[in-house]
Design a protein around this motif. Structure first.
Motif, PDB file in Angstrom:
ATOM      1  N   PHE A  77      15.242 -11.888  -1.776  1.00  0.00           N
ATOM      2  CA  PHE A  77      15.841 -11.031  -0.762  1.00  0.00           C
ATOM      3  C   PHE A  77      15.349 -11.254   0.660  1.00  0.00           C
ATOM      4  N   LEU A  78      14.287 -12.041   0.890  1.00  0.00           N
ATOM      5  CA  LEU A  78      13.831 -12.220   2.259  1.00  0.00           C
ATOM      6  C   LEU A  78      14.814 -13.072   3.045  1.00  0.00           C
ATOM      7  N   PRO A  79      15.135 -12.719   4.269  1.00  0.00           N
ATOM      8  CA  PRO A  79      16.127 -13.467   5.040  1.00  0.00           C
ATOM      9  C   PRO A  79      15.649 -14.840   5.480  1.00  0.00           C
ATOM     10  N   ASN A  80      14.352 -15.023   5.657  1.00  0.00           N
ATOM     11  CA  ASN A  80      13.865 -16.346   6.043  1.00  0.00           C
ATOM     12  C   ASN A  80      12.473 -16.536   5.486  1.00  0.00           C
ATOM     13  N   ASN A  81      12.071 -17.765   5.391  1.00  0.00           N
ATOM     14  CA  ASN A  81      10.788 -18.096   4.749  1.00  0.00           C
ATOM     15  C   ASN A  81       9.591 -17.678   5.584  1.00  0.00           C
ATOM     16  N   SER A  82       9.802 -17.423   6.873  1.00  0.00           N
ATOM     17  CA  SER A  82       8.668 -17.066   7.725  1.00  0.00           C
ATOM     18  C   SER A  82       8.062 -15.730   7.347  1.00  0.00           C
ATOM     19  N   GLU A  83       8.798 -14.891   6.638  1.00  0.00           N
ATOM     20  CA  GLU A  83       8.304 -13.572   6.278  1.00  0.00           C
ATOM     21  C   GLU A  83       7.647 -13.548   4.913  1.00  0.00           C
ATOM     22  N   LYS A  84       7.499 -14.700   4.267  1.00  0.00           N
ATOM     23  CA  LYS A  84       6.925 -14.706   2.925  1.00  0.00           C
ATOM     24  C   LYS A  84       5.475 -14.239   2.905  1.00  0.00           C
ATOM     25  N   GLU A  85       4.773 -14.447   4.000  1.00  0.00           N
ATOM     26  CA  GLU A  85       3.371 -14.089   3.993  1.00  0.00           C
ATOM     27  C   GLU A  85       3.166 -12.579   4.075  1.00  0.00           C
ATOM     28  N   ARG A  86       4.202 -11.877   4.450  1.00  0.00           N
ATOM     29  CA  ARG A  86       4.101 -10.422   4.546  1.00  0.00           C
ATOM     30  C   ARG A  86       4.491  -9.824   3.197  1.00  0.00           C
ATOM     31  N   LEU A  87       3.501  -9.575   2.350  1.00  0.00           N
ATOM     32  CA  LEU A  87       3.751  -9.256   0.951  1.00  0.00           C
ATOM     33  C   LEU A  87       3.755  -7.764   0.645  1.00  0.00           C
ATOM     34  N   ASN A  88       3.413  -6.918   1.598  1.00  0.00           N
ATOM     35  CA  ASN A  88       3.183  -5.513   1.281  1.00  0.00           C
ATOM     36  C   ASN A  88       4.227  -4.594   1.922  1.00  0.00           C
ATOM     37  N   ASP A  89       4.646  -3.597   1.151  1.00  0.00           N
ATOM     38  CA  ASP A  89       5.439  -2.476   1.647  1.00  0.00           C
ATOM     39  C   ASP A  89       4.609  -1.208   1.513  1.00  0.00           C
ATOM     40  N   GLN A  90       4.713  -0.333   2.510  1.00  0.00           N
ATOM     41  CA  GLN A  90       4.034   0.950   2.427  1.00  0.00           C
ATOM     42  C   GLN A  90       4.950   2.039   2.959  1.00  0.00           C
ATOM     43  N   ARG A  91       4.855   3.207   2.336  1.00  0.00           N
ATOM     44  CA  ARG A  91       5.628   4.361   2.809  1.00  0.00           C
ATOM     45  C   ARG A  91       4.780   5.611   2.665  1.00  0.00           C
ATOM     46  N   HIS A  92       4.756   6.410   3.738  1.00  0.00           N
ATOM     47  CA  HIS A  92       4.141   7.731   3.737  1.00  0.00           C
ATOM     48  C   HIS A  92       5.248   8.760   3.922  1.00  0.00           C
ATOM     49  N   GLN A  93       5.192   9.824   3.135  1.00  0.00           N
ATOM     50  CA  GLN A  93       6.236  10.846   3.192  1.00  0.00           C
ATOM     51  C   GLN A  93       5.589  12.224   3.098  1.00  0.00           C
ATOM     52  N   LEU A  94       5.878  13.074   4.062  1.00  0.00           N
ATOM     53  CA  LEU A  94       5.358  14.436   4.080  1.00  0.00           C
ATOM     54  C   LEU A  94       6.528  15.395   4.184  1.00  0.00           C
ATOM     55  N   LEU A  95       6.675  16.246   3.167  1.00  0.00           N
ATOM     56  CA  LEU A  95       7.755  17.224   3.114  1.00  0.00           C
ATOM     57  C   LEU A  95       7.152  18.615   3.190  1.00  0.00           C
ATOM     58  N   ILE A  96       7.625  19.413   4.146  1.00  0.00           N
ATOM     59  CA  ILE A  96       7.120  20.770   4.338  1.00  0.00           C
ATOM     60  C   ILE A  96       8.307  21.722   4.356  1.00  0.00           C
ATOM     61  N   ASN A  97       8.207  22.776   3.569  1.00  0.00           N
ATOM     62  CA  ASN A  97       9.240  23.812   3.546  1.00  0.00           C
ATOM     63  C   ASN A  97       8.555  25.158   3.734  1.00  0.00           C
ATOM     64  N   TYR A  98       8.998  25.892   4.744  1.00  0.00           N
ATOM     65  CA  TYR A  98       8.352  27.157   5.091  1.00  0.00           C
ATOM     66  C   TYR A  98       9.416  28.238   5.230  1.00  0.00           C
ATOM     67  N   SER A  99       9.161  29.381   4.585  1.00  0.00           N
ATOM     68  CA  SER A  99      10.070  30.527   4.660  1.00  0.00           C
ATOM     69  C   SER A  99       9.308  31.715   5.236  1.00  0.00           C
ATOM     70  N   PRO A 100       9.374  31.906   6.539  1.00  0.00           N
ATOM     71  CA  PRO A 100       8.647  33.040   7.128  1.00  0.00           C
ATOM     72  C   PRO A 100       9.186  34.389   6.693  1.00  0.00           C
ATOM     73  N   SER A 101      10.446  34.434   6.258  1.00  0.00           N
ATOM     74  CA  SER A 101      11.035  35.668   5.757  1.00  0.00           C
ATOM     75  C   SER A 101      12.116  35.288   4.759  1.00  0.00           C
ATOM     76  N   ASP A 102      12.701  36.296   4.121  1.00  0.00           N
ATOM     77  CA  ASP A 102      13.751  36.015   3.165  1.00  0.00           C
ATOM     78  C   ASP A 102      15.061  35.632   3.842  1.00  0.00           C
ATOM     79  N   ARG A 103      15.102  35.653   5.177  1.00  0.00           N
ATOM     80  CA  ARG A 103      16.298  35.265   5.917  1.00  0.00           C
ATOM     81  C   ARG A 103      16.211  33.864   6.505  1.00  0.00           C
ATOM     82  N   THR A 104      15.022  33.322   6.607  1.00  0.00           N
ATOM     83  CA  THR A 104      14.837  32.071   7.334  1.00  0.00           C
ATOM     84  C   THR A 104      14.121  31.046   6.469  1.00  0.00           C
TER      85      THR A 104
END
Length: 1005
Positions: A576-603
């Motif tokens: 899947f790499l588009p060109n051979n120059s990117e072969k040396e870049r072997l790592n993928d990383q993802r950080h994900q932070l999900l926050i859900n806050y309900s200050p009241s029963d309306r919001t």
């Protein structure tokens, strides 16, 4: 072993206590009272060696006292009372003693002299002293100094009985000894040799061997005509799809098969200078689509074929299988294969199984049920009561070692931030006040395995669906062959920790390396009642994958952080790499932070952040982006929401107002209670839409909307009228039918649509619709690149503004077949357990056709639903019954009086998983006779004869009244000594007000 106490109070000082051994005690069991069998002899030899234990200053005197056991009076006995001593500071209980012989009769506890073994007789001397005591809640030993010998009998003080799990006290006002225990002593005391003898009742009806349970059919057709302005072409196409399935039972298991067919056709032609459509071509395409026979379609395939069977611990599936991703995080579950799959649980495999029908693909399903065990130490012989928010959920007997255990509490059903879990400790079952109440802190694991439960799934076969011919050809051309094998395990270590792992040969394998293994491992840990952590790792032939997740939840706040990292193999990067120059870049990383806050029963506020460092990007986006949304309910009528994404700098909003405050009136002249208006305003970067819908009555509604495109200020007008027919009952079947007509005005072109939907309770669904130049939504650059004029466009797909004509139709239905019955529309609810189908035969003039009717299985009430009825027969389904043997009883309260007065059948049946057990019950009409004796005497025996045969005998009650039931149509004679015989003819009704005259009165007359 866990003992569940069920307390049923009927009147003061009368209580029945049942002790039932169950693996799960999350709810009170309604089972019948269990009789505990006595396993000791009726007499015990004197223990001479303990005589010296009596203090010289003790004076023992026999005294007559009453006895109450678990609140029930048991008469009176001779007890010993120690007198002539100073009892100050002492309890009365230490100065009253009961003989071991009386204890055996009252409690059915077994006393065996220590040192005596392998004997059926307990008579004789006991040279060593002391007893080995066996109770239903455990065993204990009494030492020599805890037993008192008096005039050849052995006695035990009341306070010593606590060691046996018996709470005993002397009540001075009642002059009685009160005994409370966590079991119900039996009234009989069988001998030792009879203890293990259990009557085995013969089975009258067995599960069916093989048969069909249900059929399903789903077909869809669409035809479209579209213009392509770029090359001045018009395309006409049709798409047909059919799905036919069947499932049933055989060899103690369940089978399913599913076939799918496809057919499509596309035609292109010059649309002419004016770009107009050719209606003749479209009509021909529609006609061809409706007249094609399924046998003429382009492609048919067997999409699914299997047989599955399960027991208490083991389950098997043969055929086309899909390994299930039971865990979470990094997974290597594998692809579809043809072969065998097995599953095992050391607890109960049933709750992990998929629901089987014609389309079932896997053996197990991800249930996410967190079953935990609660253990602790309490008062020996007492009771532990589990409470949730102060409400009793279950009770267990505390053993003589002081330990108690609640098994399989489903914590996944609790909100630990809102629910209070406690355990109350009672001194004995009938105690009203607990000794103490202990709060319990629980944490939630995300797991399928219960505490101390091991789940295993394994499979082996060949990759793909080998039932289809094209798949077999591909497999045969592969000299190496593709073996598919996998193994998955999950184990609940304790209430906080669960581990999992798996290995397989059927995922992401390279063509030159089909034998490589993929494997994964993970663990889930509950840090506290509010937090959970999960970590996992997966290894495949093309990459390594790590994932970690931390979750926190309180009443108003929920937060989830997830980290993912991938390391790719060079061979995998080439794909899947588009060109051979990117072969040396072997790592993928993802950080994900999900926050859900309900200050009241309306919001509610959501704030999600993402950071990606990807090896190869499909689209050019920032590494960091965020998504935020706010939902707020201003009042009962107005709701609003807004969202924004920094990734593509897009926003959206939506406001809805409903006349929720409109008053409701029962005045038919002013029917404003049924009128409801809805106003909506929504939009995003591309367009804004204002909509209005008016509900005129229960059947009719009007809608209108106006949309504006930001780019060039184009306006789209849309409107519709919807009418729902009042067809709640046609031919006894519930039917929901509606028709919808609408228009669109866009770019000076008017389009319109018609749509008809028909749905029935019996599972029949039909839809038919037509669109002519109808615009579903405003076109924009976001959608134009996704449109392919030659592709199939579903009726739910948007937008569709390039179509001159579009027609769609759909028909689906389900059918089921009960044993010994024809196929009929509808479906049997899917279930993992067994079922009972009761065939009730009756007379045509008094049918049994209630929607629901009650039965009893081993005295446990169950409800049956009506499957179908005819002139003289009805069928009822009792579903989700655990495998086993039962006595089936029909509840006479559901029946007309002429059916309920006779003796109803009580067959013995056997139930197996998935397989229905068919039970025929024939109802016979019977009637009765009622009357009185002329002289109003009570206690007179009346014999009922039919010819020379005695049918019944009854005894007159108060004022000489009598009644007898269960008499079939015939001629009967009522005979009573000293009274004249009375002949009674019963045809089709009850005979009332019969009078029997004394013989002396008849003679005198």
């Amino acid at each position: 072993m866990v003992y569940l106490l069920l307390l049923m109070f009927s009147k003061p000082k009368v209580c029945l206590v049942t002790l039932v051994s169950l693996p799960c005690v999350i709810a009170y069991c309604p089972s019948a009272f269990a009789e505990m069998q006595n396993i000791a002899a009726n007499s015990i030899a004197p223990v001479s060696s303990v005589t010296g234990a009596i203090k010289s200053n003790r004076v023992l005197e026999p005294t007559l006292v009453g006895v109450l056991v678990n609140g029930q009076e048991q008469g009176s006995i001779d007890a010993l009372h120690e007198s002539g001593s100073d009892f100050e500071g002492d309890t009365q209980n230490s100065h009253y003693l009961l003989s071991i012989d009386d204890l055996i009769k009252l409690t059915n506890v077994s006393f065996v002299p220590i040192g005596r073994q392998n004997t059926n007789s307990l008579n004789g001397a006991n040279p060593t002293g002391g007893y080995a005591v066996s109770t239903p809640i455990g065993d204990v030993q009494l030492s020599a100094n805890e037993v008192v010998s008096y005039q050849g009998q052995n006695y035990i003080a009341l306070d010593v009985l606590k060691k046996l799990g018996i709470t005993a006290e002397y009540s001075q006002p009642d002059l009685a000894i009160i005994l409370n225990m966590g079991w119900r002593p039996s009234k009989d005391t069988p001998s030792l040799k009879d203890n293990n003898v259990k009557e085995v009742l013969p089975i009258d009806y067995y599960p069916s061997r093989a048969g069909l349970l249900g059929l399903s059919f789903d077909t869809r057709f669409s035809a479209s005509e579209s213009n392509n302005s770029q090359n001045n072409e018009t395309s006409t196409s049709h798409q047909m799809y059919a799905d036919i399935g069947a499932y049933g039972y055989a060899l103690g298991g369940v089978w399913g098969v599913n076939a799918r067919g496809y057919d499509s056709n596309n035609e292109y032609r010059d649309s002419g200078q004016d770009g107009s459509s050719n209606n003749d071509s479209f009509r021909r395409t529609v006609l061809d689509g409706f007249t094609y026979l399924p046998s003429e379609w382009d492609d048919w395939e067997i999409d699914n074929l299997y047989w599955a069977k399960s027991g208490e611990h083991l389950a098997t599936r043969l055929g086309i299988n899909q390994p299930n991703s039971l865990g979470q995080g990094a997974q290597t579950s594998g692809s579809e294969f043809t072969g065998a799959m097995f599953a095992y649980s050391n607890r109960n495999i049933a709750r992990h199984l998929s629901y089987f029908d014609e389309d079932s693909r896997s053996l197990l399903q991800n249930t996410s049920q967190d079953y935990q065990h609660l253990t602790g130490i309490g008062e020996a012989g007492g009771v532990a009561e589990l409470r949730i928010n102060g409400r009793p959920i279950a009770r267990v007997q505390i053993g003589l070692d002081g330990r108690y255990e609640f098994l399989n509490l489903d914590v996944s059903q609790l909100s630990l931030t809102d629910n209070l879990v406690e355990v109350a400790i009672y001194a004995y079952p009938l105690s009203r006040q607990p000794l103490e109440i202990r709060p319990i802190l629980l944490g939630k694991r995300r797991t399928n395995a219960a505490t101390n439960e091991l789940i295993v799934e394994a499979g082996i076969g060949r990759t793909g669906n080998l039932i289809n011919s094209d798949t077999r050809r591909r497999s045969n051309n592969n000299d190496r062959g593709d073996t598919a094998a996998h193994l998955y395990t999950e184990y609940g270590v304790n209430n906080r920790l669960a581990v999992r792992g798996g290995v397989n040969t059927n995922i992401q394998n390279l063509q030159e390396d089909n034998d490589s293994l993929s494997w994964h491992a993970g663990a889930n840990y509950s840090l506290s009642p509010y937090s959970n952590a999960d970590i996992s790792y997966a290894n495949t032939p093309t990459q390594d994958f790590w994932q970690a997740q931390l979750e926190y939840q309180r009443k108003k706040l929920w937060a989830n952080y997830q980290y993912q990292a991938r390391q790719y193999d060079n061979a995998g990067l080439n794909t899947f790499l588009p060109n051979n120059s990117e072969k040396e870049r072997l790592n993928d990383q993802r950080h994900q932070l999900l926050i859900n806050y309900s200050p009241s029963d309306r919001t509610n506020i959501s704030f999600n952040q993402y950071y990606d460092d990807m090896t190869a990007k499909i689209i050019d986006t920032d590494d960091y982006y965020t998504y935020t949304s706010v939902n707020h309910r201003f009042n009962e009528a107005l709701n609003g929401s807004a969202n924004w994404s920094s990734g593509d700098n897009r926003y959206g909003y939506n406001f809805i107002w409903q006349d929720a405050y409109r008053p409701i009136t029962h005045d038919k002249a002013v029917d404003i209670g049924r009128t409801r208006s809805t106003i909506g305003l929504s939009g995003d970067n591309d367009s804004d839409t204002l909509s209005l819908r008016r509900q005129l009555d229960n059947s009719t509604s009007l809608g209108q909307s106006i949309s504006r495109l930001h780019r060039n200020n184009d306006i789209l007008y849309r409107g519709d009228v919807s009418y729902r027919f009042d067809t709640s009952s046609i031919g006894g079947n519930s039917i929901d039918s509606s028709i919808n007509a609408g228009y669109s005005l866009y770019d000076s072109q008017v389009g319109w649509l018609l749509d008809w939907q028909l749905n029935t309770r019996k599972g029949i669904n039909f839809g038919l619709g037509y669109k002519h130049r109808y615009v579903d939504s405003i076109s924009s650059n976001r959608y134009l690149d996704l449109i392919n004029d030659g592709s199939f466009i579903d009726d739910y797909q948007l937008p569709a503004w390039t179509q001159n004509n579009y027609l769609y139709a759909r028909l689906s239905f389900d059918m089921f077949k009960a044993p010994r019955q024809r196929l009929q529309f509808g479906d049997i609810p899917l279930q993992r357990d067994g079922s009972v189908i009761v065939d009730i035969e009756y007379q045509a003039d008094t049918p049994i056709d209630y929607e629901n009717i009650r039965f009893e299985l081993d005295n446990q009430e169950v409800e049956a639903s009506l499957l179908g009825s005819q002139a003289t027969q009805s069928q009822y389904l009792i579903s989700n019954i655990k495998a086993g043997d039962y006595t089936l009883t029909m509840d006479s309260e559901n029946l007309p009086l002429e059916y309920s007065t006779g003796e109803l059948q009580t067959p013995r049946i056997r139930v197996s998983n998935y397989t229905p057990t068919s039970v025929p019950i024939q109802l016979q009409k019977s009637y009765g006779v009622s009357g009185r004796l002329a002289d109003a005497k009570e206690g007179v025996v009346i014999d009922v004869y039919r010819g020379d045969a005695l049918i019944q005998s009854i005894t007159t009650g108060s004022y000489g009244y009598f009644q007898v039931f269960g008499l079939t149509p015939s001629t009967y004679i009522l005979k009573a000594q000293g009274y004249k015989d009375q002949s009674v003819d019963i045809t089709n009704d009850f005979v009332l007000r019969i009078t029997l005259n004394p013989i002396k009165d008849t003679v005198s007359q």
